[in-house]
Design an enzyme around this catalytic site. Structure first.
Site, PDB file in Angstrom:
ATOM      1  N   TYR A 143     -21.842  28.832 -25.147  1.00 42.40           N
ATOM      2  CA  TYR A 143     -21.831  28.048 -23.913  1.00 42.40           C
ATOM      3  C   TYR A 143     -22.708  28.751 -22.878  1.00 42.40           C
ATOM      4  O   TYR A 143     -22.393  29.847 -22.421  1.00 42.40           O
ATOM      5  CB  TYR A 143     -20.416  27.904 -23.358  1.00 42.40           C
ATOM      6  CG  TYR A 143     -19.437  27.145 -24.227  1.00 42.40           C
ATOM      7  CD1 TYR A 143     -19.849  26.479 -25.378  1.00 42.40           C
ATOM      8  CD2 TYR A 143     -18.086  27.079 -23.881  1.00 42.40           C
ATOM      9  CE1 TYR A 143     -18.941  25.788 -26.165  1.00 42.40           C
ATOM     10  CE2 TYR A 143     -17.175  26.389 -24.656  1.00 42.40           C
ATOM     11  CZ  TYR A 143     -17.606  25.747 -25.796  1.00 42.40           C
ATOM     12  OH  TYR A 143     -16.697  25.064 -26.572  1.00 42.40           O
ATOM     13  N   PRO A 201     -10.205  16.255 -24.590  1.00 42.63           N
ATOM     14  CA  PRO A 201      -9.085  15.315 -24.604  1.00 42.63           C
ATOM     15  C   PRO A 201      -9.308  14.109 -23.697  1.00 42.63           C
ATOM     16  O   PRO A 201      -8.588  13.110 -23.804  1.00 42.63           O
ATOM     17  CB  PRO A 201      -7.910  16.162 -24.113  1.00 42.63           C
ATOM     18  CG  PRO A 201      -8.547  17.189 -23.232  1.00 42.63           C
ATOM     19  CD  PRO A 201      -9.851  17.511 -23.896  1.00 42.63           C
ATOM     20  N   LEU A 202     -10.310  14.199 -22.824  1.00 43.27           N
ATOM     21  CA  LEU A 202     -10.677  13.079 -21.962  1.00 43.27           C
ATOM     22  C   LEU A 202     -12.024  12.480 -22.370  1.00 43.27           C
ATOM     23  O   LEU A 202     -12.698  11.860 -21.550  1.00 43.27           O
ATOM     24  CB  LEU A 202     -10.716  13.525 -20.494  1.00 43.27           C
ATOM     25  CG  LEU A 202      -9.342  13.742 -19.854  1.00 43.27           C
ATOM     26  CD1 LEU A 202      -9.480  14.417 -18.498  1.00 43.27           C
ATOM     27  CD2 LEU A 202      -8.604  12.414 -19.717  1.00 43.27           C
ATOM     28  N   GLY A 203     -12.384  12.668 -23.641  1.00 46.22           N
ATOM     29  CA  GLY A 203     -13.638  12.076 -24.107  1.00 46.22           C
ATOM     30  C   GLY A 203     -14.831  12.526 -23.295  1.00 46.22           C
ATOM     31  O   GLY A 203     -15.701  11.736 -22.963  1.00 46.22           O
ATOM     32  N   ARG A 204     -14.857  13.822 -22.966  1.00 47.29           N
ATOM     33  CA  ARG A 204     -15.917  14.423 -22.141  1.00 47.29           C
ATOM     34  C   ARG A 204     -16.036  13.708 -20.788  1.00 47.29           C
ATOM     35  O   ARG A 204     -17.120  13.501 -20.258  1.00 47.29           O
ATOM     36  CB  ARG A 204     -17.239  14.446 -22.897  1.00 47.29           C
ATOM     37  CG  ARG A 204     -17.069  15.084 -24.275  1.00 47.29           C
ATOM     38  CD  ARG A 204     -18.346  15.404 -24.976  1.00 47.29           C
ATOM     39  NE  ARG A 204     -18.057  15.863 -26.337  1.00 47.29           N
ATOM     40  CZ  ARG A 204     -17.649  17.089 -26.676  1.00 47.29           C
ATOM     41  NH1 ARG A 204     -17.504  17.998 -25.729  1.00 47.29           N
ATOM     42  NH2 ARG A 204     -17.399  17.416 -27.929  1.00 47.29           N
ATOM     43  N   GLY A 205     -14.863  13.354 -20.267  1.00 49.85           N
ATOM     44  CA  GLY A 205     -14.771  12.725 -18.949  1.00 49.85           C
ATOM     45  C   GLY A 205     -14.798  11.220 -18.974  1.00 49.85           C
ATOM     46  O   GLY A 205     -14.402  10.568 -17.994  1.00 49.85           O
ATOM     47  N   PHE A 206     -15.248  10.627 -20.075  1.00 50.76           N
ATOM     48  CA  PHE A 206     -15.424   9.180 -20.107  1.00 50.76           C
ATOM     49  C   PHE A 206     -14.094   8.437 -20.052  1.00 50.76           C
ATOM     50  O   PHE A 206     -14.012   7.323 -19.516  1.00 50.76           O
ATOM     51  CB  PHE A 206     -16.193   8.777 -21.365  1.00 50.76           C
ATOM     52  CG  PHE A 206     -16.604   7.329 -21.381  1.00 50.76           C
ATOM     53  CD1 PHE A 206     -17.573   6.861 -20.507  1.00 50.76           C
ATOM     54  CD2 PHE A 206     -16.018   6.436 -22.263  1.00 50.76           C
ATOM     55  CE1 PHE A 206     -17.951   5.532 -20.507  1.00 50.76           C
ATOM     56  CE2 PHE A 206     -16.396   5.095 -22.281  1.00 50.76           C
ATOM     57  CZ  PHE A 206     -17.362   4.646 -21.398  1.00 50.76           C
TER      58      PHE A 206
END
Length: 332
Positions: free
Chosen positions: A58, A207-212
């Site tokens: 990263y 867990p949030l779909g990369r924010g989506f």
């Protein structure tokens, strides 16, 4: 630990029920601000978060260095530091290979310890399984690091059920990190049951779909030219995003009835996968951190969970969770 944030167990390792992912604090999701990221890490610790997750690739090490700065001094005692090795990356591109040979494991650990400024890593994950190296060799090297005191617990990421069994036979695996969310449910058939049979905790990333899955991003233009979501997320292409956004928007009335945000509802669904599940949504903003943490104590009834799953059926999502290039490095 703060009131209101429960704890969960990953194997024998106790951590707060929600962690903080470090993928975006140094690159990937647009412009970064080190001071803002450090403030977010500090706020997370103040609110009772313990698991701070990153990886050596990263920011090509920058994420580890930043977390090391954030945890300097007495802050170190508040954190369970997790990092990962195994992805080989050059320059600004995404990973192009994986390595799991014993020599690489040892060197990667020493390099991460140096960047983090720590004398040990609390939880050390193999980010991707190396198909060219027996998992027994990789885990054997990790076990040696545990014996040497450089690592406390070990984990796997994106590993298949059979690999998990072989690895666990060499040395106890504490946690499995993999993508798990409303629109990524592939681990449910075999991988998650295997982990649970062996007493291995599960750490869902994205867990949030990369924010989506917050419903916050309405168009591809929301992602910058070099944003990871624009470059390497098939579900977020101009072709697939409108269809997938319509699915996410079906969560909005359910969230409104519950008095929460769409993102909190989606994240709470992950929390309800089991008491051995510790999601690690990533953010570098304090307001998003606080919004996410509220999901850790949000109770959903069986009927509410069923309604969420009916609103966003994973089988109706358009696009794979990673590109075909990236999927070749997952253990399937």
């Amino acid at each position: 630990m703060s009131d209101g944030l429960p704890t969960r167990r990953l194997g024998t390792l106790e951590v707060a029920a929600q962690g903080l992912g470090g993928l975006g604090i140094s690159e990937f999701y647009g412009p970064t601000d080190d001071a803002e990221s450090i403030a977010t890490i500090h706020r997370a610790l103040d609110l009772g978060v313990t698991l701070i997750d990153t990886a050596d690739v990263y920011g090509n090490g920058a994420s580890e260095e930043l977390i090391g700065k954030a945890l300097a001094g007495s802050r170190r005692e508040q954190a369970v530091v997790a990092t990962k090795f195994g992805v080989v990356r050059s320059g600004s591109g995404i990973g192009h290979a994986v390595r799991g040979d014993a020599a690489y494991v040892r060197q990667a650990a020493d390099d991460s310890l140096h960047r983090l400024g720590l004398d040990h890593i609390d939880l050390y994950f193999q980010a991707r399984v190396d198909p060219a190296v027996p998992i027994e060799e990789t885990v054997g090297a990790l076990a040696e690091l545990v014996t040497a005191g450089k690592v406390r617990f070990i984990g796997l990421s994106e590993a298949a059920a059979a690999t998990i069994r072989r690895a666990h036979a060499v040395h106890p695996i504490t946690a499995l990190q993999t993508e798990w969310s409303l629109w990524s449910r592939g681990i449910e058939a075999e991988t998650a049951p295997t982990a649970r049979e062996l007493g291995i905790g599960i750490v869902p990333n994205a867990p949030l779909g990369r924010g989506f899955l917050t419903g916050r991003y309405r168009d591809v233009s929301a992602f910058g030219e070099h944003d990871f979501r624009r470059l390497a997320q098939p579900r977020l292409t101009a072709r697939n995003l409108p269809h997938n956004l319509a699915l996410v928007d079906r969560l909005a009335p359910l969230a409104k009835d519950k008095g929460v945000t769409v993102g909190q509802l989606a994240l709470a669904w992950v929390h309800h996968r089991g008491s051995d599940v510790v999601p690690i949504p990533g953010t570098r903003r304090v307001d998003h951190l606080e919004e996410n943490l509220a999901a850790a104590t949000l109770d959903l009834t069986a009927d509410e969970l069923a309604a969420v799953e009916e609103a966003l059926p994973a089988q109706e999502v358009e696009g794979t969770r990673l590109t075909e290039f990236s999927l070749q490095f997952t253990d399937r």
